[in-house]
Design a protein around this motif. Structure first.
Motif, mmCIF file in Angstrom:
data_model
loop_
_atom_site.group_PDB
_atom_site.id
_atom_site.type_symbol
_atom_site.label_atom_id
_atom_site.label_comp_id
_atom_site.label_asym_id
_atom_site.label_seq_id
_atom_site.Cartn_x
_atom_site.Cartn_y
_atom_site.Cartn_z
ATOM 1 N N HIS A 82 103.214 53.284 82.183
ATOM 2 C CA HIS A 82 103.403 53.036 83.607
ATOM 3 C C HIS A 82 102.093 52.925 84.385
ATOM 4 N N ARG A 83 100.998 53.457 83.829
ATOM 5 C CA ARG A 83 99.681 53.216 84.424
ATOM 6 C C ARG A 83 99.001 52.100 83.623
ATOM 7 N N ALA A 84 99.653 50.949 83.635
ATOM 8 C CA ALA A 84 99.232 49.829 82.801
ATOM 9 C C ALA A 84 97.854 49.304 83.209
ATOM 10 N N ASN A 85 96.971 49.209 82.238
ATOM 11 C CA ASN A 85 95.625 48.701 82.462
ATOM 12 C C ASN A 85 95.291 47.695 81.358
ATOM 13 N N PRO A 86 95.632 46.412 81.561
ATOM 14 C CA PRO A 86 95.446 45.409 80.506
ATOM 15 C C PRO A 86 94.025 45.318 79.963
ATOM 16 N N ARG A 87 93.021 45.512 80.815
ATOM 17 C CA ARG A 87 91.631 45.417 80.342
ATOM 18 C C ARG A 87 91.314 46.494 79.308
ATOM 19 N N GLU A 88 91.870 47.671 79.479
ATOM 20 C CA GLU A 88 91.639 48.751 78.521
ATOM 21 C C GLU A 88 92.557 48.635 77.308
ATOM 22 N N GLU A 89 93.788 48.223 77.534
ATOM 23 C CA GLU A 89 94.758 48.162 76.437
ATOM 24 C C GLU A 89 94.372 47.139 75.379
ATOM 25 N N LEU A 106 92.821 45.979 69.816
ATOM 26 C CA LEU A 106 91.914 45.309 68.898
ATOM 27 C C LEU A 106 91.145 46.327 68.049
ATOM 28 N N SER A 107 90.684 47.396 68.677
ATOM 29 C CA SER A 107 89.942 48.426 67.942
ATOM 30 C C SER A 107 90.803 49.060 66.860
ATOM 31 N N LYS A 108 92.076 49.281 67.178
ATOM 32 C CA LYS A 108 92.988 49.889 66.205
ATOM 33 C C LYS A 108 93.140 49.009 64.972
ATOM 34 N N LEU A 109 93.298 47.702 65.195
ATOM 35 C CA LEU A 109 93.440 46.778 64.071
ATOM 36 C C LEU A 109 92.179 46.753 63.215
ATOM 37 N N ILE A 110 91.018 46.753 63.877
ATOM 38 C CA ILE A 110 89.757 46.723 63.138
ATOM 39 C C ILE A 110 89.575 48.003 62.325
ATOM 40 N N MET A 111 89.852 49.137 62.933
ATOM 41 C CA MET A 111 89.688 50.429 62.249
ATOM 42 C C MET A 111 90.628 50.563 61.063
ATOM 43 N N LEU A 112 91.827 50.032 61.192
ATOM 44 C CA LEU A 112 92.796 50.100 60.100
ATOM 45 C C LEU A 112 92.529 49.079 59.016
ATOM 46 N N GLY A 113 91.649 48.140 59.308
ATOM 47 C CA GLY A 113 91.376 47.089 58.324
ATOM 48 C C GLY A 113 92.484 46.078 58.240
ATOM 49 N N SER A 114 93.332 46.018 59.277
ATOM 50 C CA SER A 114 94.499 45.137 59.251
ATOM 51 C C SER A 114 94.137 43.661 59.312
ATOM 52 N N VAL A 153 90.219 39.591 83.790
ATOM 53 C CA VAL A 153 89.137 40.116 84.631
ATOM 54 C C VAL A 153 89.626 41.157 85.642
ATOM 55 N N GLN A 154 90.908 41.123 85.994
ATOM 56 C CA GLN A 154 91.414 42.038 87.019
ATOM 57 C C GLN A 154 91.399 43.479 86.505
ATOM 58 N N THR A 155 90.987 44.388 87.363
ATOM 59 C CA THR A 155 90.904 45.798 87.010
ATOM 60 C C THR A 155 92.185 46.539 87.398
ATOM 61 N N TYR A 156 92.286 47.771 86.915
ATOM 62 C CA TYR A 156 93.460 48.593 87.199
ATOM 63 C C TYR A 156 93.642 48.759 88.718
ATOM 64 N N GLY A 157 94.885 48.584 89.168
ATOM 65 C CA GLY A 157 95.188 48.741 90.582
ATOM 66 C C GLY A 157 95.235 47.438 91.358
ATOM 67 N N THR A 158 94.874 46.331 90.694
ATOM 68 C CA THR A 158 94.948 45.024 91.356
ATOM 69 C C THR A 158 96.384 44.737 91.778
ATOM 70 N N TYR A 198 97.192 38.514 83.902
ATOM 71 C CA TYR A 198 97.107 39.953 84.163
ATOM 72 C C TYR A 198 98.488 40.541 84.410
ATOM 73 N N TRP A 199 99.266 39.902 85.277
ATOM 74 C CA TRP A 199 100.583 40.463 85.606
ATOM 75 C C TRP A 199 101.606 40.288 84.500
ATOM 76 N N GLN A 200 101.446 39.267 83.686
ATOM 77 C CA GLN A 200 102.300 39.150 82.502
ATOM 78 C C GLN A 200 102.100 40.375 81.606
ATOM 79 N N GLN A 201 100.839 40.751 81.409
ATOM 80 C CA GLN A 201 100.536 41.885 80.533
ATOM 81 C C GLN A 201 100.949 43.211 81.163
#
Length: 215
Positions: A190-197, A202-210, A161-166, A177-180
């Protein structure tokens, strides 16, 4: 299934009003319609550990006739040992069943914030073909086969749930959050944003059909 007095059932139903925000399909307090399978999700904020891990989760599946249950934040290290124990308990309780999941990698077992689990039991478990999980404990999925060679992929995802900059409470902060964040920084983001990553991964795996059966 554990037997309950009418008073105990009513008490459980009253408690659930405060935790079940919205449900789809038929009433969760009633058995599923014939030929239907119930799929559910819950942020558990910790599961039972020890000798019989996740037995509390399995009891919920039994109580509410849930075929597939996704669990966010089991809050423990999900390694091969705990998955083996859970799968053994699933088979003992339901006859057939399977669990998949992961957490942030760590050698020492025990408490660890975050993680993801997905359980399947009963007739649905008979359609289970394969399972895989994200290595950082963000999502897990199962592939099922159906009639006429149809395929179904069921995904459970945990998005912090934590957003970038927390900012952390202290340098030893070990929230999911901090583990990620720490892992993403090691990967050069270096501008790590777990919510976006997690959405990108997940989108990449779905698009690739993996995630599809046989891929």
């Amino acid at each position: 299934m554990r037997l309950q007095t009418p008073a105990q059932h009513l008490e459980k139903r009253e408690r659930a009003k405060f935790s079940v925000l919205q449900n789809y399909g038929n009433d969760i307090w009633l058995p599923p319609h014939d030929g239907w399978e119930r799929i559910a999700f819950q942020n558990a904020r910790g599961i039972q550990r020890g000798k019989n891990p996740a037995e509390d989760v399995m009891e919920v599946m039994s109580d509410y006739d849930i075929s597939v249950l996704g669990i966010a934040e089991p809050n423990c290290v999900i390694n091969d040992n705990i998955k083996t124990n859970i799968n053994a308990r699933m088979k003992k309780m339901f006859g057939r069943g399977h669990a998949s999941g992961s957490s942030m990698p760590r050698k020492q077992p025990g408490y660890l914030p975050g993680g993801i689990l997905q359980f399947i039991q009963g007739n649905s478990a008979g359609r289970h073909v394969s399972s895989k999980s994200d290595k950082y404990g963000r999502f897990t999925w199962m592939n099922l086969h159906g009639k006429n060679n149809s395929k179904l992929c069921i995904i459970t995802m945990y998005r912090v749930v934590q957003t970038y900059g927390t900012q952390p409470h202290d340098v030893e902060s070990n929230t999911a959050y901090w583990q990620q964040v720490k892992v993403l920084i090691k990967e050069g983001k270096h501008r790590a944003n777990p919510r976006e990553e997690v959405l990108k991964s997940l989108s990449k795996l779905i698009m690739l059909g993996s995630m599809l059966v046989g891929r």
